[in-house]
Write a protein that holds these residues in place. Structure first.
Motif, PDB file in Angstrom:
ATOM      1  N   UNK A  68     -19.038   4.355  -3.931  1.00 44.40           N
ATOM      2  CA  UNK A  68     -18.280   5.616  -3.941  1.00 44.40           C
ATOM      3  C   UNK A  68     -18.577   6.481  -5.167  1.00 44.40           C
ATOM      4  N   UNK A  69     -18.872   5.875  -6.307  1.00 42.12           N
ATOM      5  CA  UNK A  69     -19.126   6.686  -7.502  1.00 42.12           C
ATOM      6  C   UNK A  69     -20.347   7.592  -7.300  1.00 42.12           C
ATOM      7  N   UNK A  70     -21.287   7.153  -6.457  1.00 40.50           N
ATOM      8  CA  UNK A  70     -22.456   7.984  -6.163  1.00 40.50           C
ATOM      9  C   UNK A  70     -22.194   8.938  -5.000  1.00 40.50           C
ATOM     10  N   UNK A  71     -21.574   8.411  -3.930  1.00 37.08           N
ATOM     11  CA  UNK A  71     -21.547   9.161  -2.665  1.00 37.08           C
ATOM     12  C   UNK A  71     -20.184   9.731  -2.282  1.00 37.08           C
ATOM     13  N   UNK A  72     -19.169   9.476  -3.109  1.00 37.54           N
ATOM     14  CA  UNK A  72     -17.853  10.064  -2.836  1.00 37.54           C
ATOM     15  C   UNK A  72     -17.054  10.068  -4.136  1.00 37.54           C
ATOM     16  N   UNK A  73     -17.580  10.777  -5.121  1.00 36.89           N
ATOM     17  CA  UNK A  73     -17.045  10.683  -6.486  1.00 36.89           C
ATOM     18  C   UNK A  73     -15.589  11.153  -6.562  1.00 36.89           C
TER      19      UNK A  73
ATOM     20  N   UNK B  12      -6.098   0.478   4.247  1.00 37.48           N
ATOM     21  CA  UNK B  12      -7.472  -0.045   4.360  1.00 37.48           C
ATOM     22  C   UNK B  12      -8.186  -0.016   3.007  1.00 37.48           C
ATOM     23  N   UNK B  13      -7.823   0.954   2.154  1.00 31.34           N
ATOM     24  CA  UNK B  13      -8.437   1.036   0.816  1.00 31.34           C
ATOM     25  C   UNK B  13      -7.969  -0.148  -0.034  1.00 31.34           C
ATOM     26  N   UNK B  14      -6.678  -0.457   0.046  1.00 26.59           N
ATOM     27  CA  UNK B  14      -6.154  -1.608  -0.694  1.00 26.59           C
ATOM     28  C   UNK B  14      -6.763  -2.909  -0.157  1.00 26.59           C
ATOM     29  N   UNK B  15      -6.948  -2.975   1.162  1.00 28.79           N
ATOM     30  CA  UNK B  15      -7.562  -4.167   1.768  1.00 28.79           C
ATOM     31  C   UNK B  15      -8.994  -4.351   1.262  1.00 28.79           C
TER      32      UNK B  15
ATOM     33  N   UNK C 213       0.844  -1.207   0.000  1.00 28.70           N
ATOM     34  CA  UNK C 213       0.000   0.000   0.000  1.00 28.70           C
ATOM     35  C   UNK C 213       0.878   1.256   0.000  1.00 28.70           C
ATOM     36  N   UNK C 214       1.936   1.227   0.810  1.00 27.84           N
ATOM     37  CA  UNK C 214       2.837   2.388   0.883  1.00 27.84           C
ATOM     38  C   UNK C 214       3.516   2.615  -0.470  1.00 27.84           C
ATOM     39  N   UNK C 215       3.948   1.512  -1.085  1.00 26.29           N
ATOM     40  CA  UNK C 215       4.598   1.586  -2.398  1.00 26.29           C
ATOM     41  C   UNK C 215       3.665   2.189  -3.451  1.00 26.29           C
ATOM     42  N   UNK C 216       2.402   1.764  -3.395  1.00 23.52           N
ATOM     43  CA  UNK C 216       1.417   2.216  -4.387  1.00 23.52           C
ATOM     44  C   UNK C 216       0.775   3.551  -3.998  1.00 23.52           C
ATOM     45  N   UNK C 217       1.137   4.047  -2.829  1.00 25.40           N
ATOM     46  CA  UNK C 217       0.584   5.313  -2.311  1.00 25.40           C
ATOM     47  C   UNK C 217      -0.943   5.259  -2.180  1.00 25.40           C
TER      48      UNK C 217
ATOM     49  N   UNK D 139      -8.400   7.490  -6.396  1.00 25.28           N
ATOM     50  CA  UNK D 139      -7.796   6.150  -6.302  1.00 25.28           C
ATOM     51  C   UNK D 139      -8.010   5.264  -7.523  1.00 25.28           C
ATOM     52  N   UNK D 140      -8.728   5.763  -8.536  1.00 25.29           N
ATOM     53  CA  UNK D 140      -9.077   4.866  -9.648  1.00 25.29           C
ATOM     54  C   UNK D 140      -7.846   4.307 -10.371  1.00 25.29           C
ATOM     55  N   UNK D 141      -6.830   5.129 -10.595  1.00 29.24           N
ATOM     56  CA  UNK D 141      -5.674   4.648 -11.367  1.00 29.24           C
ATOM     57  C   UNK D 141      -4.870   3.613 -10.586  1.00 29.24           C
ATOM     58  N   UNK D 142      -4.558   3.941  -9.330  1.00 35.67           N
ATOM     59  CA  UNK D 142      -3.713   3.021  -8.551  1.00 35.67           C
ATOM     60  C   UNK D 142      -4.451   1.719  -8.229  1.00 35.67           C
TER      61      UNK D 142
END
Length: 555
Positions: free
Chosen positions: A504-509, A477-480, A469-473, A515-518
């Motif tokens: 998230x696309x509806x409530x936290x776009x 918890x998001x990676x998990x 997760x640190x490597x990918x920035x 984070x979409x790319x990583x």
């Protein structure tokens, strides 16, 4: 622990299906199909299911996200439906309190509006009685001042008072996924992105399906004693394949919801209100946002991708400004949106809002069982009716008796916490485990609240994913969550995760944009995509991000 619901296992699951003969095969992975799979598998039926998109990708991720008793159906005198669906709300809540929660609803009454004080009081009392509402949640009637205390933004001009009653808010897509995961735990085999391209017949009776993997284009022949068509908006397409689309048919209507940030629309109380044309609209606060809907218009276009139009957007904005005039909401305030289809049973000459939401089961001459209509709230009862029918037919044909429905007090996946009364204590206790794994208290609580009794499966991933997760920035918890989505919730493309596993696309776009790319890179490596496949999935997600914000020009 090897998961039976990993997107890396899709090929194996499809391959295995060709070697079995199922008691029941279900087409459609929305809430009705998932509920039917859980009911059938928990009775001991050998059960399989396929979905041509992602689970919940159709209507079941695009509803008003309420498990509600249908107060407005009282106006149409659909007393039996209100009673059955109303009672189901509490059952859905108890079996999955991590995805469904009570939400007090304010019904403002204005001079000249649809609801008068007397009729509202009587209506809500009848509603409480029919729906078997518990004492603490029974309705109360408010005067104008009390109504404004609950929600100061409500239109003051002509305000007479309000009704105050309980509905239940849910995450419809996560509810569907959790029901599906519980079905899999009971032995059901389920796979997404697997489309029924044809039926298999013997002596004029349907005995199986030909499935095409949407990604690889490989086909699989799968046999079953009974086939259930629970394809929601697509049920008539399957009836056409079966040459049995006669008599009753579907009428699709579209419903659009708009999402606003609380900084623009600081709604503190859920409100159910009249529009100038006499329809009813919900405005609901959720996680720092407010969402408002819905429209109800006849729809005859692309079933896979219904879109918000400028007319839909303007209708909802006008409704907001009618009931909340101080806000001055404008089109550019819309942060996100979604459009969904209601697969209603056609009734000649009726306005979309007047068409009944009741469900019906039809059996064709070939034996194809179709479930049409219905509401999110009634999914468990619909499933019970379908599986009872399958049970009776199997028994008549000399099979074993699979007995009665077992789902009334059966927790869904993530719901094994000892009932709703334990939810707060459970979240506290689970959060402590998350903190031990290295997460902040706030993050640990969020994960415990979203995943319920499955939260451990995410916390267990944290230590091993920390460095990556640190490597990918990416926060660990998001990676998990993404890893859990792939391995245990069959997330197969980025949109599955960003739209249906997290909402998230509806409530936290903006979180999606961050984070979409990583996260897509991670998914791509995990699922061994080539460059072309990855580009296709990236483009699909970009299209959804665009469509959530930019409406189609109304013709």
């Amino acid at each position: 622990m090897e998961s039976l619901f990993s997107s890396r296992k899709r090929d194996d699951i499809l391959q295995n299906m060709t070697k079995q003969k199922y008691d029941v095969f279900i087409i459609g992975g929305g809430i009705t199909g998932a509920g039917t799979a859980l009911d059938a598998a928990s009775r001991g039926m050998k059960t399989a299911l396929c979905e041509m998109q992602d689970f919940a990708a159709g209507t079941s991720s695009r509803s008003t996200k309420l498990v509600h008793g249908g107060l407005r159906y009282l106006k149409q005198f659909e007393v039996k439906m209100v009673a059955e669906v109303g009672k189901e709300r509490a059952i859905v809540y108890e079996n999955g309190p991590h995805v469904t929660t009570p939400e007090w609803m304010l019904l403002p009454m204005h001079k000249g509006g649809t609801f008068g004080k007397f009729s509202t009081s009587i209506g809500l009392r009848v509603y409480d009685f029919l729906a078997g509402v518990k004492k603490a949640e029974r309705r109360s009637m408010l005067n104008a001042e009390e109504t404004l205390q609950k929600e100061p933004l409500v239109k003051k001009n002509g305000l007479k008072g309000g009704g105050y009653y309980v509905e239940y808010r849910t995450d419809d897509a996560r509810l569907t996924i959790e029901v599906m995961k519980e079905a899999v735990k009971f032995g059901a085999e389920a796979v997404n992105y697997a489309k029924v391209s044809d039926f298999i017949y013997e002596n004029g009776k349907v005995t199986g399906v030909v499935i095409e993997d949407v990604f690889t284009k490989k086909t699989y022949r799968v046999h079953a004693k009974k086939i259930v068509n629970a394809a929601g908006p697509w049920v008539d397409r399957l009836r056409e394949k079966d040459h049995s689309k006669e008599g009753k048919h579907l009428q699709h209507t579209k419903g659009v919801h708009l999402v606003f940030d609380q900084s623009v629309f600081p709604l503190k109380q859920a409100v159910y209100f009249d529009t100038p044309d006499g329809r009813m609209v919900f405005a609901i606060p959720r996680d720092g946002k407010a969402y408002v809907g819905t429209t109800d218009t006849v729809y005859n276009e692309d079933l896979e991708h219904p879109r918000m139009t400028t007319a839909d957007r303007d209708y909802v904005i006008n409704a907001i400004n009618y009931m909340f005039p101080e806000l001055g909401i404008k089109a550019e305030d819309v942060e996100s949106s979604w459009a969904g289809l209601r697969p209603l049973i056609h009734e000649e000459g009726k306005d979309p809002s007047e068409i009944s939401r009741k469900d019906e089961i039809w059996t064709s001459e070939s034996g194809l069982i179709t479930i049409a209509g219905g509401k999110l709230t009634g999914y468990r009862k619909m499933a019970e009716h379908i599986v009872d029918l399958v049970r009776d037919r199997l028994k008549e044909e000399g099979g074993r008796d699979f007995g009665p429905c077992r789902t009334k007090t059966m927790p869904i996946s993530g719901g094994h916490i000892g009932g709703s009364k334990n939810l707060d204590d459970f979240i506290q206790a689970k959060a402590a485990e998350g903190i031990k794994a290295g997460l902040s208290e706030e993050t640990a609580k969020q994960i415990a609240a979203r995943y319920g009794s499955n939260a451990d499966r995410l916390f267990d991933r944290v230590p091993s994913l920390k460095d990556e997760a640190a490597e990918r920035r990416i926060p660990v918890h998001v990676l998990a969550e993404m890893d859990y989505g792939i391995e245990e919730e069959m997330a197969a493309v980025p949109a599955d995760f960003f739209v249906r596993r997290t909402g998230a696309l509806f409530f936290d776009i903006n979180w999606v944009r961050t984070y979409k790319d990583s996260l897509t890179d991670y998914m791509s490596e995990k699922l061994n995509w080539d460059g072309e496949t990855k580009a296709r999935h990236v483009q699909a997600l970009e299209g959804l991000l665009h469509d959530a914000v930019v409406p189609l020009e109304s013709r």
